[in-house]
Write an enzyme that holds these catalytic residues in place. Structure first.
Site, PDB file in Angstrom:
ATOM      1  N   LYS A  83       0.815  -1.223   0.000  1.00 49.25           N
ATOM      2  CA  LYS A  83       0.000   0.000   0.000  1.00 49.25           C
ATOM      3  C   LYS A  83       0.852   1.279   0.000  1.00 49.25           C
ATOM      4  CE  LYS A  83      -4.145  -1.750   2.278  1.00 49.25           C
ATOM      5  NZ  LYS A  83      -5.068  -1.595   3.427  1.00 49.25           N
ATOM      6  N   CYS A 187     -12.170  -1.406  10.627  1.00 43.61           N
ATOM      7  CA  CYS A 187     -13.095  -1.392   9.495  1.00 43.61           C
ATOM      8  C   CYS A 187     -13.331  -2.801   8.964  1.00 43.61           C
ATOM      9  CB  CYS A 187     -12.549  -0.510   8.379  1.00 43.61           C
ATOM     10  SG  CYS A 187     -12.373   1.217   8.860  1.00 43.61           S
ATOM     11  N   CYS A 246       2.822  11.311  28.989  1.00 40.54           N
ATOM     12  CA  CYS A 246       3.308  12.692  28.937  1.00 40.54           C
ATOM     13  C   CYS A 246       3.465  13.357  30.302  1.00 40.54           C
ATOM     14  CB  CYS A 246       2.445  13.539  28.018  1.00 40.54           C
ATOM     15  SG  CYS A 246       0.818  13.936  28.675  1.00 40.54           S
TER      16      CYS A 246
HETATM   17 ZN   LIG Z   1      -0.644  12.322  27.897  1.00 35.45          ZN
END
Ligand SMILES: [Zn+2]
Length: 250
Positions: A83, A187, A246
């Site tokens: 692809k 999908c 994070c």
């Molecule tokens: Zn985060």
């Protein structure tokens, strides 16, 4: 830019928010698109057409007949081809001036770090949570912004995560890993209506052009679209101080 480039990009250059300077920034930019399927097809075609200087397309899968209903960078002649290579050829046919590279393998953590160290922006066009978490974590490590899109059945969503903004959340703030939200919805098992992936992919490409050229205001929070009613909704996404990815960074 030579005369041909000035003509090719004239409809963007005439926009005050982009102008010559914004187009030059686009032409100098380097972008990674992970996934060359339903979302990655319009993303690759529009970013190449808009004048992104270097596009790296990554996908390990081969084109199948059931993909052609929505993955418009591929055609009948591409069946069984990789692809990323097929999408590269389609995008090059639109804009041979774009430097387009195809990565025909799955990007593991080390490969993501290596590729993302050399780009300005990443677009997540995958449909697996494991890939989404890995791409998000690699973007946080590298301090590179991420445009995330998803589409399934009649529903789609978009979010931009920019680690350069100290207040910005990451993908794992929005969907904490292991909280049940990471049930795979793909999908292949759940179906998707064809134009929906085009709509969300184009939204991703638009946000990418804005981020790279400096036009407009970057998207904040989460936008969701219900194709059954045509309704968009917008949600604030706060940064999670306990986020496993994070927290303590940025
Ligand atoms: Zn985060």
């Amino acid at each position: 830019m030579n005369d041909e480039a000035l003509l090719r990009y004239s409809r963007q250059i005439m926009l005050e928010a982009i102008d010559i300077e914004g187009q030059e920034r686009l032409l100098a930019s380097r972008v990674l698109v992970v996934g060359a399927g339903g979302l990655g097809s319009p993303v690759a075609l529009y970013l190449a057409a808009a004048g992104v200087g270097r596009l790296t397309l990554a996908d390990a899968d081969a084109v199948e007949l059931s993909n052609l209903q929505r993955q418009i960078a591929h055609g009948m002649a591409d069946l069984q081809r990789n692809k990323a290579c097929s999408a590269r050829d389609s995008a090059l046919a639109l804009n041979p001036g774009c430097d387009i590279r195809a990565i025909e393998s799955h990007l593991d953590e080390a490969a993501l770090d290596e590729v993302i160290a050399d780009v300005d922006l990443v677009l997540d066009c995958t449909d697996r949570f494991s890939s989404r978490y890995a791409i998000n974590a690699a973007c946080r490590r590298a301090g590179v912004p991420l445009v995330s899109g998803a589409a399934i059945r009649f529903s789609g969503q978009l979010a931009v995560f920019d680690p350069r903004d100290p207040a910005a959340p990451c993908y794992a703030c929005l969907y904490p890993p292991g909280e049940g939200g990471d049930e795979e919805l793909r999908c292949a098992e759940n179906g998707v209506v064809a134009p929906l992936v085009g709509l969300i992919g184009c939204f991703q490409a638009l946000e990418a052009v804005k981020l790279l050229s400096g036009a407009g205001t970057p998207h904040r929070g989460l936008s969701t679209f219900d194709g059954m009613t045509g309704q968009w909704r917008h949600f604030q996404v706060p940064r999670d101080p306990a986020c496993p990815v994070c927290a303590g960074t940025g």
